[in-house]
Enzyme design. Structure first.
Site, PDB file in Angstrom:
ATOM      1  CE  LYS A  13      -2.046  -1.187   3.894  1.00  0.00           C
ATOM      2  NZ  LYS A  13      -1.379  -2.469   4.202  1.00  0.00           N
ATOM      3  NE  ARG A  88      -4.838  -1.529   9.860  1.00  0.00           N
ATOM      4  CZ  ARG A  88      -3.813  -1.018   9.185  1.00  0.00           C
ATOM      5  NH1 ARG A  88      -3.892   0.152   8.624  1.00  0.00           N
ATOM      6  NH2 ARG A  88      -2.708  -1.691   9.085  1.00  0.00           N
ATOM      7  NE  ARG A 122       7.755  -2.179   6.256  1.00  0.00           N
ATOM      8  CZ  ARG A 122       6.429  -2.203   6.358  1.00  0.00           C
ATOM      9  NH1 ARG A 122       5.685  -1.753   5.362  1.00  0.00           N
ATOM     10  NH2 ARG A 122       5.853  -2.692   7.421  1.00  0.00           N
ATOM     11  NE  ARG A 152       5.880   0.027  10.080  1.00  0.00           N
ATOM     12  CZ  ARG A 152       4.780  -0.148   9.357  1.00  0.00           C
ATOM     13  NH1 ARG A 152       4.696   0.438   8.163  1.00  0.00           N
ATOM     14  NH2 ARG A 152       3.766  -0.868   9.784  1.00  0.00           N
ATOM     15  NE  ARG A 163       2.003  -4.885  11.012  1.00  0.00           N
ATOM     16  CZ  ARG A 163       3.157  -4.587  10.405  1.00  0.00           C
ATOM     17  NH1 ARG A 163       4.307  -4.875  10.985  1.00  0.00           N
ATOM     18  NH2 ARG A 163       3.145  -4.000   9.227  1.00  0.00           N
TER      19      ARG A 163
END
Ligand code: AP5
Ligand code: MG
Length: 210
Positions: A13, A88, A122, A152, A163
């Site tokens: 996204k 969400r 990431r 992160r 998640r």
């Protein structure tokens, strides 16, 4: 255009939002980025959000919906925006419909077995750019702005699993919700590169704009 970017954690996204925003000049609003900025600044919202984000759960609706409602009342989004990470849940979608008229929901369909590796590999930059260690060739700074890249706090296997569970239970039902309103456009990402996915996104947006 008022667009929602829907997809599991790691679906791309944020990666696609940067590209869409640059090409079409649409403001990118990421609720995750808003929370992380609040955490960095040590605000009350940040303190509250951190416990939920670290656990891979949704930050309470009362806080999240209020933030988005206020953000969408600002001048720079009068002509449109990209909502990345909101809504969400069905509750959030219902709330959104009270203060916004969404044109399109882009749903990023990605092979789920790619997601864990993507997220745990990431590296992000405070400028908004995102990378994966497999293509960084050891680089530790952002190719766009030169700042130090970092990982992160919620990009660890345990939190990612939570998640993904949260996404499946709370967020995935939005696919049927926007499909029933004829607002859903699926981007079949498979294991395509960011460039290939962006090409598919542009085809949808260009067709929609005609
Ligand atoms: P948020 O920041 O929105 O995180 P997320 O939804 O888990 O999604 P990600 O940002 O991890 O993934 P992405 O889809 O943006 O993927 P990306 O492009 O970076 O939310 C974080 C937390 O905040 C939530 O868990 C929740 O606690 C809270 N929150 C946020 N919104 C909320 C709301 N509305 N209500 C309540 N709580 C909320 O790509 C991932 C990686 O893959 C990168 O390394 C990238 O380089 C790579 N990549 C991307 N595309 C490709 C490709 N095509 N091929 C190969 N690699 C790719
Ligand atoms: Mg993101």
């Amino acid at each position: 255009m008022k667009i929602i970017l829907l997809g599991a954690p790691g679906a791309g996204k944020g990666t696609q939002a940067t590209r869409i925003s640059e090409k079409y000049g649409i403001t990118h609003i990421s609720t995750g980025d808003i929370f992380r900025a609040n955490i960095k600044q040590g605000t009350e919202i940040g303190k509250l959000a951190k416990s939920y984000i670290d656990a891979g759960k949704l930050v309470p609706d009362s806080v999240t919906c209020e933030i988005v409602k206020n953000r969408l009342a600002e001048d720079d989004v009068k002509d449109g925006y990209l909502l990345d990470g909101f809504p969400r849940s069905l509750y959030q979608a219902e709330e959104l419909s009270k203060f916004a008229d969404i044109d399109l929901c882009l749903n990023f369909e990605v092979d789920t077995d790619l997601l864990m590796d993507r997220i745990c590999g990431r590296r992000v930059c405070s400028c908004g750019e995102s990378y994966h260690i497999s293509t960084l060739n050891g680089a530790t700074t952002c190719a766009k702005c030169g700042k130090q890249l970092y990982r992160r706090d919620d990009d660890n296997p345990e939190t990612v699993k939570a998640r993904l569970d949260t996404y499946n239970v709370m967020t995935a039902p939005l696919i049927a919700y926007y499909s029933a309103q004829n607002k859903l456009a699926s981007v079949k990402c498979g294991n395509g590169t960011p460039e290939e996915v962006f090409k598919a996104v542009c085809e949808i947006l260009d067709k929609y704009g005609k």
